[in-house]
Design an enzyme around this catalytic site. Structure first.
Site, mmCIF file in Angstrom:
data_model
loop_
_atom_site.group_PDB
_atom_site.id
_atom_site.type_symbol
_atom_site.label_atom_id
_atom_site.label_comp_id
_atom_site.label_asym_id
_atom_site.label_seq_id
_atom_site.Cartn_x
_atom_site.Cartn_y
_atom_site.Cartn_z
ATOM 1 N N LYS A 92 -9.846 -0.667 -4.638
ATOM 2 C CA LYS A 92 -9.885 0.795 -4.826
ATOM 3 C C LYS A 92 -11.289 1.344 -5.032
ATOM 4 C CE LYS A 92 -5.287 1.730 -6.418
ATOM 5 N NZ LYS A 92 -4.383 2.007 -7.496
ATOM 6 N N LEU A 133 2.040 1.099 -16.013
ATOM 7 C CA LEU A 133 1.774 1.539 -14.640
ATOM 8 C C LEU A 133 2.299 0.536 -13.611
ATOM 9 C CD1 LEU A 133 0.342 3.696 -16.115
ATOM 10 C CD2 LEU A 133 -1.688 3.339 -14.759
ATOM 11 N N LEU A 156 6.071 -2.309 -3.034
ATOM 12 C CA LEU A 156 7.272 -1.579 -2.618
ATOM 13 C C LEU A 156 6.914 -0.483 -1.610
ATOM 14 C CD1 LEU A 156 8.902 -1.216 -6.125
ATOM 15 C CD2 LEU A 156 9.895 -2.457 -4.203
ATOM 16 N N SER A 157 5.631 -0.350 -1.320
ATOM 17 C CA SER A 157 5.203 0.732 -0.426
ATOM 18 C C SER A 157 5.825 0.638 0.971
ATOM 19 C CB SER A 157 3.675 0.758 -0.328
ATOM 20 O OG SER A 157 3.139 1.088 -1.575
ATOM 21 N N GLY A 203 6.403 2.360 -14.336
ATOM 22 C CA GLY A 203 5.424 2.669 -13.292
ATOM 23 C C GLY A 203 6.066 3.238 -12.031
ATOM 24 N N ASP A 262 -3.130 8.615 -7.094
ATOM 25 C CA ASP A 262 -2.713 8.036 -8.380
ATOM 26 C C ASP A 262 -2.816 9.112 -9.474
ATOM 27 O OD1 ASP A 262 -2.245 5.489 -7.457
ATOM 28 O OD2 ASP A 262 -4.266 4.767 -7.885
ATOM 29 N N GLY A 289 -7.068 -0.954 -20.246
ATOM 30 C CA GLY A 289 -7.598 -1.341 -18.930
ATOM 31 C C GLY A 289 -8.609 -0.286 -18.508
ATOM 32 N N ALA A 290 -9.575 -0.695 -17.680
ATOM 33 C CA ALA A 290 -10.617 0.256 -17.284
ATOM 34 C C ALA A 290 -10.945 0.119 -15.802
ATOM 35 C CB ALA A 290 -11.866 0.026 -18.138
HETATM 36 P P1 NAP Z 1 -8.089 -3.046 -11.038
HETATM 37 O O1 NAP Z 1 -8.958 -1.994 -10.468
HETATM 38 O O2 NAP Z 1 -8.335 -4.449 -10.603
HETATM 39 O O3 NAP Z 1 -8.172 -2.980 -12.617
HETATM 40 C C1 NAP Z 1 -7.472 -3.885 -13.440
HETATM 41 C C2 NAP Z 1 -7.898 -3.693 -14.884
HETATM 42 O O4 NAP Z 1 -7.147 -4.620 -15.657
HETATM 43 C C3 NAP Z 1 -9.378 -3.988 -15.147
HETATM 44 O O5 NAP Z 1 -9.827 -3.179 -16.186
HETATM 45 C C4 NAP Z 1 -9.316 -5.450 -15.575
HETATM 46 O O6 NAP Z 1 -10.405 -5.828 -16.392
HETATM 47 C C5 NAP Z 1 -8.053 -5.434 -16.408
HETATM 48 N N1 NAP Z 1 -7.493 -6.772 -16.539
HETATM 49 C C6 NAP Z 1 -7.096 -7.599 -15.546
HETATM 50 N N2 NAP Z 1 -6.638 -8.750 -16.068
HETATM 51 C C7 NAP Z 1 -6.770 -8.642 -17.408
HETATM 52 C C8 NAP Z 1 -6.485 -9.509 -18.502
HETATM 53 N N3 NAP Z 1 -5.945 -10.705 -18.279
HETATM 54 N N4 NAP Z 1 -6.739 -9.063 -19.752
HETATM 55 C C9 NAP Z 1 -7.264 -7.846 -19.972
HETATM 56 N N5 NAP Z 1 -7.562 -6.974 -18.974
HETATM 57 C C10 NAP Z 1 -7.320 -7.372 -17.725
HETATM 58 O O7 NAP Z 1 -6.545 -2.739 -10.711
HETATM 59 P P2 NAP Z 1 -5.832 -1.313 -10.602
HETATM 60 O O8 NAP Z 1 -5.830 -0.876 -9.194
HETATM 61 O O9 NAP Z 1 -6.408 -0.424 -11.613
HETATM 62 O O10 NAP Z 1 -4.319 -1.687 -10.944
HETATM 63 C C11 NAP Z 1 -3.925 -2.067 -12.259
HETATM 64 C C12 NAP Z 1 -2.401 -2.135 -12.339
HETATM 65 O O11 NAP Z 1 -1.826 -0.856 -12.146
HETATM 66 C C13 NAP Z 1 -1.785 -3.032 -11.272
HETATM 67 O O12 NAP Z 1 -0.751 -3.784 -11.830
HETATM 68 C C14 NAP Z 1 -1.204 -2.072 -10.277
HETATM 69 O O13 NAP Z 1 -0.076 -2.595 -9.609
HETATM 70 C C15 NAP Z 1 -0.805 -0.909 -11.166
HETATM 71 N N6 NAP Z 1 -0.760 0.341 -10.399
HETATM 72 C C16 NAP Z 1 0.408 1.028 -10.356
HETATM 73 C C17 NAP Z 1 0.487 2.206 -9.650
HETATM 74 C C18 NAP Z 1 1.774 2.956 -9.600
HETATM 75 O O14 NAP Z 1 1.922 3.812 -8.738
HETATM 76 N N7 NAP Z 1 2.695 2.708 -10.484
HETATM 77 C C19 NAP Z 1 -0.627 2.695 -8.973
HETATM 78 C C20 NAP Z 1 -1.794 1.990 -9.052
HETATM 79 C C21 NAP Z 1 -1.855 0.809 -9.771
HETATM 80 P P3 NAP Z 1 -11.755 -6.401 -15.707
HETATM 81 O O15 NAP Z 1 -12.397 -5.222 -15.061
HETATM 82 O O16 NAP Z 1 -12.483 -6.962 -16.839
HETATM 83 O O17 NAP Z 1 -11.300 -7.434 -14.694
#
Ligand code: NAP
Length: 514
Positions: A304, A448, A256-257, A471, A341, A364-365
């Site tokens: 990121k 989120l 949506l950015s 989120g 963030d 999540g990490a």
């Molecule tokens: P990221 O760096 O790729 O991290 C994703 C995390 O989710 C990792 O810990 C990953 O584990 C885990 N994960 C992915 N698939 C999984 C599964 N099937 N089961 C269990 N864990 C799983 O991504 P991110 O940038 O942190 O973003 C995460 C989410 O937050 C996204 O949906 C993004 O759109 C949202 N977000 C929202 C905002 C906002 O402003 N609202 C801002 C930033 C992000 P592994 O490391 O083991 O792969």
């Protein structure tokens, strides 16, 4: 392509260079699309090959003859299957319908190279009864041709304009095609595919004679709807003075950015545009930064953390978090990273939760989980982390003075709030939840994910009587902080918020109707 014609664009200037594409199977629907297209631009491509049969084609051209407005330019296309179109039949059938289109008032026709090569020898284009102007088109749906400059044409039958529509695998591919467009006003450059989308929007700025956009919603990856091309990206108004920003990610189509940032630019009358870049290979994007003149970008999943090694400077908080979501490109090309963030999470949560002393689980990490963990720990919250890779979860918990929690323990542990920081449940996989109802033992659940606004996780929480935070409440403040970093101005917050909520509501509505 060989022998490019130089000079003024034959299609005209300004909005005339946006070409609305009308493609439908019935004459009635086609007429409706033409009327809708004419409300945005006087240049319309008629995909006659999309009409279901010859009766519908005749019916539509009869309608056009009676209803064609004087100031409009109609470009007829009746592409055969061989050239990637839908017309069943040979070259004669295509020429017949282009001839009919001329009689109905079309001043241009699109002739694909496959047809061009089969035209009767020795006859000029005008002797074939075609519309007065010809656009010779080359399509490659799989790749960017390696020798763009030397696509052969029949020397004695120069078309008035030429089009190259080719799949861009990389931003480098897109730039090669745009480079060619820059050398002629009568070349139409169409980088296809989702990677090519930003270049497709910038094509008019780079000298392409036309930019195509379907009336209604986009139907293929890499297409931009007519509404979005004209009103969201203002493609016909972009110049080399326009500042270019964007978001890089994979996937990025759901973001949506562009709505958020472009609304801000428009409201403050800033000559800037914000584009979605599908980036699989960071190096490909970084090479394109100076070529596109990019002044700043948002960083999302999965870049990121990996972007950090490409930065010349990083704000100490982002370096400590180990994740960057915002990059400013300085005039000397240096990249400066920061993390908004962090601020977004605090803004969203502190409205419903007193942070000091609260116990919050982050599920999540990854990148955004790190920002949340540092933000909450610094605000005095007891942080708990649950990740599918327990070692990564433990490391993050340790970095912020918190604790890791195993997935098994969730059904018996209680928290003040639980945050989902995984992409599970994100559009288009909106039916799944990262956690089960019995794992939600808390007062507040925040997802989120911002699209959809009400994720499956939030629905499950609401059904249990738990307060929810979308989120979107984080997305808005983190994006607004980015906008202010890039522009140095105060953001028009309420206009930006309204535009995002409006886009989400429209999407919810169309989902309910589908
Ligand atoms: P990221 O760096 O790729 O991290 C994703 C995390 O989710 C990792 O810990 C990953 O584990 C885990 N994960 C992915 N698939 C999984 C599964 N099937 N089961 C269990 N864990 C799983 O991504 P991110 O940038 O942190 O973003 C995460 C989410 O937050 C996204 O949906 C993004 O759109 C949202 N977000 C929202 C905002 C906002 O402003 N609202 C801002 C930033 C992000 P592994 O490391 O083991 O792969």
């Amino acid at each position: 392509m060989a022998r490019i014609t130089r000079g003024k664009s034959l299609f005209g200037a300004g909005v005339r260079r946006i070409c609305a594409v009308a493609a439908a199977s019935t004459a009635a629907e086609m007429a409706r699309l033409v009327r809708a297209g004419l409300e945005e631009t006087p240049t319309i491509e008629l995909r006659l090959d999309w009409l279901g049969n010859d009766t519908e084609r005749s019916r539509f051209l009869d309608w056009l003859k009676r209803n064609k407005p004087g100031n409009a330019t109609f470009l007829a296309t009746c592409r055969r299957r061989e050239g990637g179109g839908k017309l069943r039949g040979g070259v004669q059938a295509e020429l017949y319908w282009l001839n009919e289109a001329r009689q109905a008032g079309c001043s241009w026709c699109d002739l694909e190279i496959e047809t061009f090569r089969q035209l009767p020898r020795g006859k000029s284009l005008s002797a074939l009864g075609l519309p007065p102007h010809t656009l010779l088109s080359l399509h490659d749906f799989r790749r960017m041709p390696s020798h763009l400059e030397s696509t052969p044409t029949a020397a004695k039958r120069e078309p008035d304009a030429q089009k190259i529509a080719a799949h861009a695998e990389t931003l480098g591919d897109s730039l090669r095609l745009l480079g060619l467009a820059g050398r002629s006003r009568n070349l139409v450059a169409v980088p296809m595919g989702e990677v090519g989308l930003p270049a497709r929007i910038l094509a008019l700025r780079e000298g392409s004679a036309l930019a195509y956009a379907p009336v209604g919603s986009a139907t293929a990856p890499g297409q931009v709807s007519l509404q979005a091309l004209k009103h969201l990206y203002r493609a016909h108004k972009l110049t080399h003075r326009t500042r270019v920003y964007g978001v890089i990610g994979d996937p990025v189509g759901h973001s949506l950015s562009p709505v958020l940032h472009n609304t801000g630019f428009l409201a403050r009358k800033i000559d800037a545009v914000y584009l979605p870049f599908l980036v699989k290979d960071l190096q490909d994007f970084l090479r394109a930064v100076p070529e596109f003149g990019i002044r700043g970008f948002s960083v999302t999943i999965p870049h990121k953390q990996s972007i950090l090694e490409h930065l010349q400077e990083c704000d100490p908080l982002a370096a400590e978090i180990g994740a960057v979501n915002t990059v400013v490109v300085r005039r000397d090309g240096a990249l400066l990273g920061s993390n908004t963030d962090y601020l977004g999470i605090l803004r969203a949560l502190e409205r419903k939760l007193v942070l000091p002393g609260s116990r919050v689980l982050i599920f999540g990490a990854g990148g955004v989980a790190r920002a949340a963990a540092f933000a909450l720990a610094k605000a005095g919250t007891e942080v708990r982390i649950c990740g599918r890779r327990e070692k990564v979860a433990r490391q993050l918990a340790k970095a912020v003075g918190g604790e890791a929690v195993s997935r098994r323990a969730l059904k018996s542990e209680t928290f003040d709030a639980i945050l989902n920081a995984t992409p599970i449940g994100m559009h288009p996989h909106a039916q799944i939840s990262p956690l089960l109802p019995r794992e939600l033992n808390c007062r507040i659940v925040m997802d989120l994910i911002n699209r959809p606004r009400m994720t499956q996780l939030l629905k499950l929480a609401a059904r249990k009587g738990i307060a929810t935070i979308s989120g979107v409440e984080m997305f808005l403040p983190q994006g607004i902080a980015q906008w202010e970093l890039w522009t140095g101005q105060r953001a028009p917050e309420s206009a930006m918020r309204k535009a995002v909520l409006c886009a989400l509501r429209a999407e919810e509505k169309s989902r309910q109707h589908s």
